[in-house]
Design a protein around this motif. Structure first.
Motif, PDB file in Angstrom:
ATOM      1  N   VAL A   1       0.850  -1.196   0.000  1.00  0.00           N
ATOM      2  CA  VAL A   1       0.000   0.000   0.000  1.00  0.00           C
ATOM      3  C   VAL A   1       0.886   1.247   0.000  1.00  0.00           C
ATOM      4  O   VAL A   1       1.851   1.334   0.769  1.00  0.00           O
ATOM      5  CB  VAL A   1      -0.911   0.025   1.245  1.00  0.00           C
ATOM      6  CG1 VAL A   1      -1.783   1.283   1.252  1.00  0.00           C
ATOM      7  CG2 VAL A   1      -1.769  -1.230   1.307  1.00  0.00           C
ATOM      8  N   ILE A   2       0.552   2.200  -0.859  1.00  0.00           N
ATOM      9  CA  ILE A   2       1.186   3.521  -0.855  1.00  0.00           C
ATOM     10  C   ILE A   2       0.124   4.529  -0.441  1.00  0.00           C
ATOM     11  O   ILE A   2      -0.972   4.563  -1.018  1.00  0.00           O
ATOM     12  CB  ILE A   2       1.735   3.884  -2.243  1.00  0.00           C
ATOM     13  CG1 ILE A   2       2.821   2.896  -2.673  1.00  0.00           C
ATOM     14  CG2 ILE A   2       2.271   5.312  -2.249  1.00  0.00           C
ATOM     15  CD1 ILE A   2       4.054   2.888  -1.799  1.00  0.00           C
ATOM     16  N   ALA A   3       0.446   5.346   0.564  1.00  0.00           N
ATOM     17  CA  ALA A   3      -0.511   6.330   1.066  1.00  0.00           C
ATOM     18  C   ALA A   3       0.114   7.719   1.006  1.00  0.00           C
ATOM     19  O   ALA A   3       1.259   7.901   1.443  1.00  0.00           O
ATOM     20  CB  ALA A   3      -0.910   5.989   2.501  1.00  0.00           C
ATOM     21  N   LEU A   4      -0.631   8.678   0.490  1.00  0.00           N
ATOM     22  CA  LEU A   4      -0.111  10.034   0.370  1.00  0.00           C
ATOM     23  C   LEU A   4      -1.262  11.024   0.258  1.00  0.00           C
ATOM     24  O   LEU A   4      -2.342  10.664  -0.237  1.00  0.00           O
ATOM     25  CB  LEU A   4       0.810  10.165  -0.840  1.00  0.00           C
ATOM     26  CG  LEU A   4       0.217  10.170  -2.254  1.00  0.00           C
ATOM     27  CD1 LEU A   4       1.264  10.659  -3.256  1.00  0.00           C
ATOM     28  CD2 LEU A   4      -0.294   8.811  -2.676  1.00  0.00           C
ATOM     29  N   PRO A   5      -1.068  12.274   0.686  1.00  0.00           N
ATOM     30  CA  PRO A   5      -2.092  13.296   0.439  1.00  0.00           C
ATOM     31  C   PRO A   5      -2.229  13.545  -1.051  1.00  0.00           C
ATOM     32  O   PRO A   5      -1.273  13.367  -1.820  1.00  0.00           O
ATOM     33  CB  PRO A   5      -1.539  14.538   1.166  1.00  0.00           C
ATOM     34  CG  PRO A   5      -0.470  14.031   2.078  1.00  0.00           C
ATOM     35  CD  PRO A   5       0.085  12.807   1.439  1.00  0.00           C
ATOM     36  N   SER A   6      -3.394  13.989  -1.474  1.00  0.00           N
ATOM     37  CA  SER A   6      -3.619  14.192  -2.913  1.00  0.00           C
ATOM     38  C   SER A   6      -2.904  15.421  -3.449  1.00  0.00           C
ATOM     39  O   SER A   6      -2.689  15.524  -4.661  1.00  0.00           O
ATOM     40  CB  SER A   6      -5.120  14.314  -3.194  1.00  0.00           C
ATOM     41  OG  SER A   6      -5.644  15.485  -2.581  1.00  0.00           O
ATOM     42  N   THR A   7      -2.525  16.360  -2.569  1.00  0.00           N
ATOM     43  CA  THR A   7      -1.878  17.592  -3.030  1.00  0.00           C
ATOM     44  C   THR A   7      -0.669  17.921  -2.168  1.00  0.00           C
ATOM     45  O   THR A   7      -0.461  17.357  -1.096  1.00  0.00           O
ATOM     46  CB  THR A   7      -2.847  18.795  -2.978  1.00  0.00           C
ATOM     47  OG1 THR A   7      -3.239  19.033  -1.613  1.00  0.00           O
ATOM     48  CG2 THR A   7      -4.072  18.552  -3.829  1.00  0.00           C
ATOM     49  N   ALA A   8       0.124  18.865  -2.651  1.00  0.00           N
ATOM     50  CA  ALA A   8       1.268  19.406  -1.905  1.00  0.00           C
ATOM     51  C   ALA A   8       1.272  20.917  -2.068  1.00  0.00           C
ATOM     52  O   ALA A   8       0.498  21.475  -2.850  1.00  0.00           O
ATOM     53  CB  ALA A   8       2.565  18.798  -2.416  1.00  0.00           C
ATOM     54  N   GLN A   9       2.160  21.557  -1.313  1.00  0.00           N
ATOM     55  CA  GLN A   9       2.319  23.014  -1.366  1.00  0.00           C
ATOM     56  C   GLN A   9       0.982  23.733  -1.188  1.00  0.00           C
ATOM     57  O   GLN A   9       0.535  24.512  -2.030  1.00  0.00           O
ATOM     58  CB  GLN A   9       3.010  23.433  -2.671  1.00  0.00           C
ATOM     59  CG  GLN A   9       4.424  22.894  -2.787  1.00  0.00           C
ATOM     60  CD  GLN A   9       5.154  23.374  -4.023  1.00  0.00           C
ATOM     61  OE1 GLN A   9       4.742  24.341  -4.676  1.00  0.00           O
ATOM     62  NE2 GLN A   9       6.258  22.722  -4.373  1.00  0.00           N
ATOM     63  N   ASN A  10       0.345  23.411  -0.061  1.00  0.00           N
ATOM     64  CA  ASN A  10      -0.930  24.048   0.315  1.00  0.00           C
ATOM     65  C   ASN A  10      -2.011  23.874  -0.750  1.00  0.00           C
ATOM     66  O   ASN A  10      -2.790  24.790  -1.027  1.00  0.00           O
ATOM     67  CB  ASN A  10      -0.716  25.536   0.604  1.00  0.00           C
ATOM     68  CG  ASN A  10       0.180  25.763   1.808  1.00  0.00           C
ATOM     69  OD1 ASN A  10       0.048  25.062   2.817  1.00  0.00           O
ATOM     70  ND2 ASN A  10       1.086  26.716   1.700  1.00  0.00           N
ATOM     71  N   GLY A  11      -2.029  22.695  -1.358  1.00  0.00           N
ATOM     72  CA  GLY A  11      -3.084  22.379  -2.309  1.00  0.00           C
ATOM     73  C   GLY A  11      -2.874  22.920  -3.702  1.00  0.00           C
ATOM     74  O   GLY A  11      -3.768  22.809  -4.557  1.00  0.00           O
ATOM     75  N   THR A  12      -1.691  23.460  -3.986  1.00  0.00           N
ATOM     76  CA  THR A  12      -1.481  24.102  -5.287  1.00  0.00           C
ATOM     77  C   THR A  12      -1.021  23.125  -6.370  1.00  0.00           C
ATOM     78  O   THR A  12      -1.117  23.435  -7.553  1.00  0.00           O
ATOM     79  CB  THR A  12      -0.448  25.236  -5.178  1.00  0.00           C
ATOM     80  OG1 THR A  12       0.800  24.689  -4.689  1.00  0.00           O
ATOM     81  CG2 THR A  12      -0.942  26.316  -4.223  1.00  0.00           C
TER      82      THR A  12
END
Length: 609
Positions: free
Chosen positions: A344-355
């Motif tokens: 399983v790879i888990a990560l937030p969908s965005t970086a740099q404050n959603g940009t």
């Protein structure tokens, strides 16, 4: 000191030295070496992640030390690598010991930290056995900081005093890492990942907030085991609560297996003299073959970005090297080889404050692939779980777009169409049904078997085709009032590309690992003219009469009421007595129909004022 010469005279200019790793860095030894370094220059330090102040990587010591890090950790080392003052050598954690043993990185000395010797003359390597074990066996000289604060751990964690060339007595607290507050995105990712972990599974967990969140959501699981290069406070808490008891492990049963631990003083106290935890070298713990000896092995790691074919980047941001490969690939490979295993790879969908999106159409220039397309079974973001195993490039792209942030989904679809990964007739619409709750689906137990009730989504195109072709002529006649003979890819794509914020398309799926089979589909089509919906559903023959249609209908009625619809209608063939019974049990009432042989049913949804 046990010898007549100061220990630092064992270090010569141009030497290559290894320093202990993680929470077992011998800082007192390194401080002493710096203080007595007038005669030294060009000493290469080989290290992995070293907790605490990495002062030896600062510019002022660039003539004295050259750092060669096998895993980038900490701002000082990261800055030194970025500025060209330090080297980064990418490698699997399981392979590092052979670099020492085969003379590829020959070591002149190993600087380590140990506990005081027991009555038999053995010192414990304590909280870091990992690659320290191989380094001390390969180095020409072994120099040990003896620290009374170092826990005594078991497994293959001991070195006899006769194997140590010089001792340096220095008491020091081990560096700690405090737990951080989890934001809503991290919490949601942890919740989704926990749903992939079945009772009785053996887990490997990486480092960071996402992995901490996963552990917090495993509190209601049972009989979990641990085979992980690292254990943290979260593992400790699950062991103390009995969630982790290792009794269903198929390799090292009844024991948590690790190679190092990082966390709080409470964790270090917990592992001290604990016979239920075995600390073993990295070449043993991280061996994919050994990992695979655990049935139902779940490997959980994070990443920096994932492209739409499933390639995973974990050690660099563009041309900037950020961390390392570590045990990520070892455990992904081992879990993929395990019976019932899940990488399983888990990560937030965005970086740099959603940009920017971390789900990308193609990898950023300069990055390296740590984990290949074939090694990852699941990718998890705060928007759900993408299942990749056995999926075509087109299906992978659709799965990953579904868990990307909504504001980037259309852009991702347009980008992959340039490479013909996804055909032009594949459209993108809203796929979430928030009325199904936080995780977006519900688990059902029907006839002693477990199923998921969830929205249909674009990546279900092939599953819907299979579902259609499983029907008998009788089922098709009852559902469609005719006997269609074909369900083309284009037609199937149309049926799964539903704007779930307007219409509704739910399915009941039997999910066994990466394999999924649709058992029933229920839909309603919104009629704006009178704020109503027309509803219909169909069930696989072997599950007809088991209650699936009723569960789908109940869910659609509940959602329609929440959305403020005025009423629902259905049209059923008069001879379809079973379907009529389902509707009438839900409160639908028969009315006049314009078509002979057809029954018109209506259900008011709102209370009349």
């Amino acid at each position: 000191m046990s010898n007549s010469l100061p220990w630092h005279q064992l270090i010569k200019s141009g030497s290559r030295i290894f320093i202990g790793s993680h929470a077992a860095v011998p800082h007192a030894l390194l401080d002493d070496l710096i203080q007595h370094s007038q005669h030294l220059h060009d000493v290469e330090i080989v290290q992995v992640y070293a907790l605490g102040d990495n002062q030896w990587a600062e510019p002022k010591y660039s003539q004295l030390f050259k750092v060669n890090t096998l895993f980038i950790g900490g701002p000082q080392v990261r800055r030194a690598v970025a500025e060209g003052r330090a080297d980064y050598t990418p490698c699997f954690m399981s392979d590092i010991p052979s670099l020492f043993q085969e003379g590829i990185l020959p070591l002149d000395a190993a600087l380590i930290m140990v506990s005081p010797a027991d009555k038999y003359g053995y010192h414990s390597l304590g909280v870091s056995v990992d690659i320290v074990s191989a380094a001390l066996r390969s180095a020409k000289k072994v120099i040990a900081q003896v620290n009374p604060k170092m826990p005594v751990t078991f497994g293959q964690a001991f070195i006899h005093k006769g194997q140590i060339d010089a001792f340096f007595e220095a008491e020091a607290e081990l560096p700690e890492i405090a737990a951080t507050e989890l934001d809503a995105v991290t919490e949601r990712i942890g919740q989704y990942v926990s749903l992939l972990v079945e009772d009785g599974a053996t887990i490997q967990i990486g480092f960071g907030n996402i992995c901490d969140a996963v552990l917090r959501y495993l509190g209601n699981h049972k009989d979990l085991g641990v085979h992980s290069e690292m254990i943290t406070d979260g593992i400790m808490e699950l062991m103390q609560s009995g969630v982790i008891n290792n009794r269903k492990k198929t390799y090292h049963q009844h024991k948590s297996v690790t190679s190092f631990c990082i966390g709080s003083k409470a964790l270090y106290d917990f592992v001290d003299g604990n016979p239920h935890i075995g600390f073993y070298p990295s070449e043993y713990v991280n061996s994919p073959a050994n990992i695979a000896r655990n049935d139902n092995m779940i490997s959980i790691n994070s990443a920096i970005e994932v492209d739409l074919t499933g390639q995973v980047v974990s050690d660099s941001i563009g041309h900037h090297f950020y961390s390392g490969i570590g045990g990520h690939v070892d455990f992904s490979r081992g879990a993929s080889m395990s019976k019932g295993g899940k990488p399983v790879i888990a990560l937030p969908s965005t970086a740099q404050n959603g940009t920017i999106s971390r789900i990308v159409p193609h990898l950023t220039e300069g990055v390296g692939v740590a984990t290949s397309r074939a090694h990852v079974y699941y990718v998890v973001t705060e928007f759900g779980v993408a299942s990749l195993r056995g999926k075509s490039i087109r299906e992978r792209a659709l799965e990953l777009i579904r868990v990307a942030h909504p504001k980037f989904r259309q852009q991702l679809l347009e980008e992959v169409r340039k490479y013909y990964y996804v055909p032009n007739y594949q459209t993108l619409k809203s796929v979430e049904v928030p009325e199904l709750g936080d995780v977006g689906f519900k688990e059902l137990c029907i006839d002693g078997d477990y199923f998921d009730l969830r929205p249909l989504n674009p990546s279900d195109e092939r599953r819907l085709q299979e579902f259609f072709y499983s029907h008998t002529k009788e089922t098709l006649q009852m559902r469609y009032n005719t006997v269609p003979t074909q369900m083309s890819r284009e037609k199937s794509c149309t049926l799964v590309s539903v704007d779930q914020s307007v219409d509704l398309a739910l399915c009941i799926v039997r999910q066994k690992g990466s394999a999924a089979e649709i058992q029933a589909v229920g839909r309603y089509y919104y009629i704006a003219a009178d704020n109503s919906a027309e509803v219909a559903f169909v069930t696989r023959e072997k599950f007809q009469g088991k209650g699936m249609a009723s569960r789908l209908l109940d869910e659609m009625i509940r959602i329609a009421r929440q959305r403020g619809l005025h009423h629902m209608v259905a049209y059923v063939r008069a001879e379809n007595s079973k379907m009529l019974a389902v509707f009438e049990r839900a409160g639908f009432r028969r009315g006049a129909s314009d078509e002979p042989g057809e029954v018109h049913l209506t259900l008011p949804l709102q209370q009349e004022s």
